[in-house]
Design an enzyme around this catalytic site. Structure first.
Site, mmCIF file in Angstrom:
data_model
loop_
_atom_site.group_PDB
_atom_site.id
_atom_site.type_symbol
_atom_site.label_atom_id
_atom_site.label_comp_id
_atom_site.label_asym_id
_atom_site.label_seq_id
_atom_site.Cartn_x
_atom_site.Cartn_y
_atom_site.Cartn_z
ATOM 1 N N ARG B 288 1.064 -1.212 0.093
ATOM 2 C CA ARG B 288 -0.017 0.069 0.197
ATOM 3 C C ARG B 288 1.007 1.102 0.006
ATOM 4 O O ARG B 288 1.896 1.162 0.850
ATOM 5 C CB ARG B 288 -0.787 0.126 1.134
ATOM 6 C CG ARG B 288 -2.262 -0.918 1.118
ATOM 7 C CD ARG B 288 -3.150 -0.404 0.028
ATOM 8 N NE ARG B 288 -4.368 -1.379 -0.069
ATOM 9 C CZ ARG B 288 -4.387 -2.393 -0.925
ATOM 10 N NH1 ARG B 288 -3.135 -2.647 -1.742
ATOM 11 N NH2 ARG B 288 -5.539 -3.024 -0.962
ATOM 12 N N GLN B 317 -5.508 6.750 -4.499
ATOM 13 C CA GLN B 317 -5.577 6.222 -5.933
ATOM 14 C C GLN B 317 -6.893 6.694 -6.510
ATOM 15 O O GLN B 317 -7.997 6.693 -5.556
ATOM 16 C CB GLN B 317 -5.366 4.819 -5.676
ATOM 17 C CG GLN B 317 -4.183 4.138 -5.475
ATOM 18 C CD GLN B 317 -4.052 2.956 -5.407
ATOM 19 O OE1 GLN B 317 -2.928 2.364 -5.032
ATOM 20 N NE2 GLN B 317 -5.003 1.975 -5.849
#
Lengths: 382, 382
Positions: B288, B317
């Site tokens: 991540r 994102q």
């Protein structure tokens, strides 16, 4: 072994006799100062960035202090093309030429004819197809490589390229640097390697190392070669032998080329052979560019028959600015780099030094290093 | 096992009693039509290019005919941000939300509060950190992933990125497309993977698959985790356990991040921790983005302390156009892609269908799929 020694002695005797037979040149150095020429790529500003960067003109394989302390002359250049180039000036009187596949000094029959003092052609790396081996053999020259120096490098590089193609890395990287984000534009043709059929054409040292590295990826592994690999390795990797190349091609999702360039393999993958491959095949070729028909590859990438092509070898090298492989779709190409990592440079620099030492002392090289010896080509080049 | 069944029955009893305790929502579907919302990335023109492309809005995990034939309502969108987005409209009355890490629908405490009918949050893929898990647990929601659906994909992708960084692929590819040829400009910082020290931080399912795939490369393998891996696997891979992360960091040439994003790991790799790494370290992070301090990574790439950084995860994102990782030197980044290959999509689509079937029937999911169950977080998220 005894037979070989006898043969070698006989060859030396012939060579030393100055006869006008096939073997007119000496296999080993005569005493005295030698003129050694090395042709490597130039590093310019990159040379000072890494103390182990020996494979370039500036690094000169780290051999200069040693060669000069022995009284030899050592000329190093990257200027290798055309009648006025630096290499051409030294052709008439050099004794040893050290060249490299990454910036190939093409040793033609004409150059060999002019090189009256030439005895030894050393390849710093692997792959001596830039030398006219037939002409070299006829002239009684010795051609040798640092066998094994690049095998790990190239096998690693091939696995990298397989993954780059299968997983569709390049379009994702493009999106990043162009400020884009479009997962679908990558994902629609991204796959896992697991479960795919990978075939290597050629299972020599590099092909074998590749099969070992592929093993944990749980693929269906195939290989084609003139002979079967060791049963132990076959068992270890699970790779299956395919005697008939054309029968193997349509089975493969991914094809890796692992054979030398010879008169038999030149242009071997032309339009017809590519048509035998599965539609959507991925091809990795770190062997030699000229094994492929350049335009046939570009056309098949454009039509989508080849879904991805990656490699570091081109014909010619350096690849011209208008080489079609630079601009064909779904390519993941680089300049000729896989066997010239810093680790590989240190290995082939050590190998060249070892062969020069043996040459000066009149000793034989490790047998596997010979590409041309006493008028004979090594088996892989026949 | 018997204990677990008793516990489950108790939980169901509590849930069904409609009490105002922690578990105010039903763990399993009540009869009748459900409103199911899926948030995926849009494929647009790419959808028709691959019949197996199910992970996008248009593909809708291939669930529409089945869900609609069962009388359920199925809404699919990529519009997930802001108060007027499509997702927001359905929050008040949806029963099930299917989301994906590749185009994360951020499920905040506020959204959970608004979602009065919500019972089930399914992640099509792995990694549910886009859900406020604490809030989900407090609201008695079930959060579940398709555990295992991405592990092979991500492990393969990590190995690809390790090789891309170590062998310095990206500058070579740039030369090709810009008409350039400069072997030195690549080779001065290209290495073999063989012999290097690779450390994985986290040795869960992905970390273990990575270690197995690294084995034939003859590296020095290290791993850090809360517990040691199975002795058999340790022996098979030759990986050595490092109890103290900060003691492992300076040993590694290459560091791979393989742990989930939690409150403990958020921002874990800040300036100070990066300073503990070897100068010239290569980092691969497909876990991540928020585990790293974004600016600290960019600064260390600029200074050269980090010699290469590759991964497919960012925070947030999609990564905005001005995200510093897009423009830092020696990056080999892509959008979030590794776990959404076509193979992975087929796996997580099947996994989501399986969980929906069980949900409709009132059956439990495979135990390893639960991230939040009956108010409790799965161990890796604690």
């Amino acid at each position: 072994m005894a037979m070989k020694q006898v043969a070698n002695s006989a060859i030396k005797a012939i060579a030393n006799s100055g006869s006008s037979s096939l073997l007119t040149r000496q296999l080993h150095a005569s005493p005295g100062s030698k003129k050694i020429v090395g042709v490597f790529y130039k590093a310019n500003e990159y040379f000072t960035k890494n103390p182990n960067f020996v494979g370039c003109v500036e690094g000169a394989l780290g051999l200069r202090p040693w060669l000069e302390s022995q009284g030899h002359q050592y000329i190093v250049t990257d200027d290798k093309e055309g009648p006025d180039c630096e290499l051409e000036k030294h052709i008439p009187d050099l004794h040893v030429l050290i060249s490299t596949p990454f910036h190939p000094a093409y040793v033609t029959a004409e150059r060999i004819k002019k090189a009256k003092n030439l005895q030894l052609l050393l390849t710093a790396g692997i792959g001596s197809d830039h030398v006219d081996l037939k002409a070299a053999a006829e002239a009684g020259l010795t051609v040798a490589e640092v066998t094994g120096s690049n095998v790990v490098s190239v096998a690693e590089d091939e696995l990298m390229r397989i993954l780059i193609l299968v997983r569709n890395f390049v379009p994702g990287y493009h999106q990043v640097i162009t400020g884009d984000w479009n997962v679908a534009g990558i994902a629609y043709r991204a796959y896992d390697l697991e479960g795919k059929t990978v075939g290597t054409i050629g299972a020599g040292r590099i092909g074998k190392l590749l099969l070992q590295r592929l093993k944990p990826f749980n693929c269906n592994l195939l290989y084609h070669d003139r002979v079967k690999i060791d049963p132990e390795l076959e068992k270890q990797t699970g790779a299956k032998f395919e005697e008939d190349l054309d029968a193997m091609l349509p089975k493969c999702d991914i094809i890796v080329i692992n054979m030398p360039l010879t008169e038999k393999t030149r242009g071997m993958f032309d339009k017809d052979r590519i048509a035998k491959m599965k539609k959507g095949v991925l091809i990795v070729n770190n062997a030699r560019g000229a094994i492929m028909d350049t335009q046939a590859v570009a056309d098949a990438c454009s039509s989508g028959h080849i879904a991805g092509y990656s490699g570091d070898v081109w014909y010619p090298q350096p690849a011209p600015k208008d080489h079609p492989w630079r601009y064909m779709p779904n390519q993941a190409m680089t300049p000729h780099i896989s066997g010239t990592t810093i680790d590989a440079q240190l290995r082939y620099a050590a190998g060249v030094k070892d062969m020069l030492e043996r040459y000066f002392k009149g000793e034989d090289f490790p047998e596997q290093n010979y590409i041309v010896k006493a008028g004979e080509l090594a088996p892989q080049y026949r």
